[in-house]
Design a protein around this motif. Structure first.
Motif, PDB file in Angstrom:
ATOM      1  N   PHE A 149       0.816  -1.212   0.000  1.00 60.75           N
ATOM      2  CA  PHE A 149       0.000   0.000   0.000  1.00 60.75           C
ATOM      3  C   PHE A 149       0.852   1.265   0.000  1.00 60.75           C
ATOM      4  CE2 PHE A 149      -2.693  -3.262   1.938  1.00 60.75           C
ATOM      5  CZ  PHE A 149      -3.845  -3.136   1.179  1.00 60.75           C
ATOM      6  N   ALA A 155      -1.910  -1.596  -5.229  1.00 59.63           N
ATOM      7  CA  ALA A 155      -2.386  -1.126  -3.933  1.00 59.63           C
ATOM      8  C   ALA A 155      -1.971   0.324  -3.701  1.00 59.63           C
ATOM      9  CB  ALA A 155      -1.825  -2.001  -2.814  1.00 59.63           C
ATOM     10  N   ASP A 158      -8.355   5.574   3.233  1.00 60.41           N
ATOM     11  CA  ASP A 158      -8.699   4.219   2.831  1.00 60.41           C
ATOM     12  C   ASP A 158      -7.457   3.523   2.280  1.00 60.41           C
ATOM     13  OD1 ASP A 158     -10.255   1.970   2.444  1.00 60.41           O
ATOM     14  OD2 ASP A 158     -11.785   2.991   1.246  1.00 60.41           O
ATOM     15  N   TYR A 159      -7.578   2.196   2.129  1.00 59.97           N
ATOM     16  CA  TYR A 159      -6.505   1.372   1.584  1.00 59.97           C
ATOM     17  C   TYR A 159      -7.119   0.555   0.452  1.00 59.97           C
ATOM     18  CZ  TYR A 159      -4.085   2.754   5.808  1.00 59.97           C
ATOM     19  OH  TYR A 159      -3.503   3.505   6.811  1.00 59.97           O
ATOM     20  N   SER A 199     -11.949  -1.575  -1.245  1.00 64.69           N
ATOM     21  CA  SER A 199     -11.306  -1.207   0.011  1.00 64.69           C
ATOM     22  C   SER A 199     -10.743  -2.444   0.688  1.00 64.69           C
ATOM     23  CB  SER A 199     -12.302  -0.526   0.947  1.00 64.69           C
ATOM     24  OG  SER A 199     -11.717  -0.338   2.227  1.00 64.69           O
ATOM     25  N   MET A 200      -9.502  -2.354   1.120  1.00 66.73           N
ATOM     26  CA  MET A 200      -8.868  -3.425   1.889  1.00 66.73           C
ATOM     27  C   MET A 200      -8.728  -3.038   3.359  1.00 66.73           C
ATOM     28  SD  MET A 200      -8.609  -5.751  -0.331  1.00 66.73           S
ATOM     29  CE  MET A 200      -7.628  -6.935   0.576  1.00 66.73           C
ATOM     30  N   GLN A 201      -9.468  -2.021   3.762  1.00 62.33           N
ATOM     31  CA  GLN A 201      -9.457  -1.603   5.163  1.00 62.33           C
ATOM     32  C   GLN A 201     -10.400  -2.529   5.941  1.00 62.33           C
ATOM     33  OE1 GLN A 201     -10.181   2.561   5.714  1.00 62.33           O
ATOM     34  NE2 GLN A 201      -9.634   2.549   7.872  1.00 62.33           N
ATOM     35  N   SER A 239      -5.140 -11.324   4.124  1.00 61.99           N
ATOM     36  CA  SER A 239      -4.230 -10.551   4.978  1.00 61.99           C
ATOM     37  C   SER A 239      -3.621 -11.432   6.059  1.00 61.99           C
ATOM     38  CB  SER A 239      -4.981  -9.381   5.623  1.00 61.99           C
ATOM     39  OG  SER A 239      -6.108  -9.852   6.360  1.00 61.99           O
ATOM     40  N   THR A 244      -5.434  -3.010   7.678  1.00 62.62           N
ATOM     41  CA  THR A 244      -5.617  -3.979   6.603  1.00 62.62           C
ATOM     42  C   THR A 244      -5.504  -5.430   7.078  1.00 62.62           C
ATOM     43  OG1 THR A 244      -3.257  -3.839   6.049  1.00 62.62           O
ATOM     44  CG2 THR A 244      -4.766  -2.379   4.869  1.00 62.62           C
TER      45      THR A 244
END
Length: 401
Positions: free
Chosen positions: A128, A161, A172-173, A216-218, A242, A400
């Motif tokens: 990221f 990413a 956000d991620y 979103s990977m949050q 993750s 994440t």
């Protein structure tokens, strides 16, 4: 890119058949490994074999004609392929796992990726911090430079990413789906090992990515979900990479170590020492190395595979993984990698001066094992302390994870 006629559907291929296909290709991958290493990518011959057997699509959703194998294949498939060539296992796993990730996107994005060709490959740059996203009308403006994008030479898309920022504030991620026409591939993959994975650097500047091609990977955010989950009832798509991202590529280290052990055993059976003429198999120290290496490889494989099975059972039962468990999995992946490196190192050391020759099969396996173990997922310094902190009552903050 590698172009061929797409396979219409392999949705009827089950786990046992897929693993049989992978197992039967092991001698072929071993034979072609030197050519792939010289090319610094999987050769068209190897890619054609993978496509013909559908193995690049073992995690693709069935509604797009993919195998959608049970999640245990996340570990088992790369482990089996890596017994032939770790670079094949690594590249296939990366590209195949991205089929799974594309399934998290809105249908419009899935149609853009798979509609023209369900065999299409998607590479990734998943750090990221290496990407910066800026919110714009209708999507995100993306810039960055991502190294280690495995399989880029075979891919028409890339999962890049970024940290989405408003000013200097992270909000956000994201994983952004970007077509190859919008990023540059830097030919910088000149490395010690894993040369055939074509894990080159990709970069782009101010590329517009529409909102439907971002997710979103949050995952730590309350109520987080992926839009693509509404198209599938398979609980395996909810299992968090993750926590288990190191277990698929970890399977590659186990597979390569198994190949090294098999190679060492065959060499020892037929070899006598150059200076004494004594049979190597009669040396107790050699027997000890073989025995210890076998035990370490088995232990590493069991550790990784058990985590994948455990997580599968949790999500099949409708549950989720707590932070401590996720960190335990990451801890286990690092330790498993270390065990396989120790095993391969001992086997290569036993080869003596023979082990320095390029033609000696253990030499490439030794280099590949160390190169693969350099992945961040396998850093003992990075992956063990967080679990220790968590069980000791410390606070873990990771948006994440």
């Amino acid at each position: 890119m590698d172009m061929k006629k797409p396979v219409a559907s392999i949705a009827d291929v089950g786990y046992d058949e897929a693993m049989r296909r992978a197992r039967e290709l092991i001698p072929f991958f071993r034979e072609n490994a030197p050519a792939c290493e010289k090319a610094r990518r999987l050769t068209p011959t190897v890619i054609d074999a993978l496509n013909s057997n559908g193995l690049l699509r073992y995690m693709q959703p069935k509604n797009w004609g993919g195998m959608e194998l049970p999640f245990i294949a996340y570990y088992d498939m790369p482990e089996m392929l890596a017994r032939g060539d770790i670079s094949v296992g690594w590249t296939v796993h990366n590209l195949a796992s991205h089929h799974r990730t594309v399934g998290w996107y809105e249908m419009k994005a899935q149609e853009e990726v798979w509609g023209p060709n369900p065999d299409v490959c998607v590479a990734s740059g998943i750090a990221f911090a290496q990407g910066r996203g800026v919110p714009v009308d209708g999507g995100v403006k993306l810039s960055g430079e991502w190294n280690f994008s495995s399989g880029t030479d075979h891919s028409d898309w890339n999962l890049l990413a970024c940290i989405l920022r408003e000013g200097d504030k992270p909000v956000d991620y994201l994983f952004c789906l970007v077509h190859s026409a919008d990023y540059e591939v830097v030919d910088d993959w000149h490395v010690l090992g894993m040369r055939s994975t074509s894990s080159k650097t990709v970069r782009c500047k101010d590329v517009f990515v529409p909102a439907y091609r971002t997710i979103s990977m949050q995952v730590a955010k309350p109520g987080h979900t992926w839009p693509g989950l509404k198209y599938s009832s398979n609980p395996h798509y909810r299992i968090p990479i993750s926590a288990l991202g190191g277990h698929g590529i970890g399977g590659c280290l186990v597979g390569n170590a198994r190949a090294a052990l098999e190679t060492a055993i065959e060499l020892v059976k037929t070899r006598s020492t150059s200076y004494q003429g004594a049979k190597m198999r009669d040396f107790q120290t050699v027997q000890l190395r073989i025995g210890a290496a076998g035990a370490k490889i088995d232990a590493a494989g069991l550790l990784l595979r058990n985590d994948v099975l455990e997580a599968t059972q949790v999500y099949e039962a409708g549950g989720t993984l707590d932070i401590e468990t996720r960190l335990r999995y990451k801890r286990n992946a690092a330790l498993a990698a270390k065990l396989t490196v120790e095993a391969v190192d001992s086997l290569h050391e036993m080869a003596g001066a023979n082990g320095i020759y390029d033609h000696y099969p253990l030499q490439r396996m030794f280099r590949d094992q160390h190169a693969a173990a350099g992945h961040f997922s396998f850093s003992m310094d990075a992956q063990l302390p967080p679990w220790g902190l968590a069980v000791l009552g410390g606070e873990i903050k990771s948006p994440t994870l």
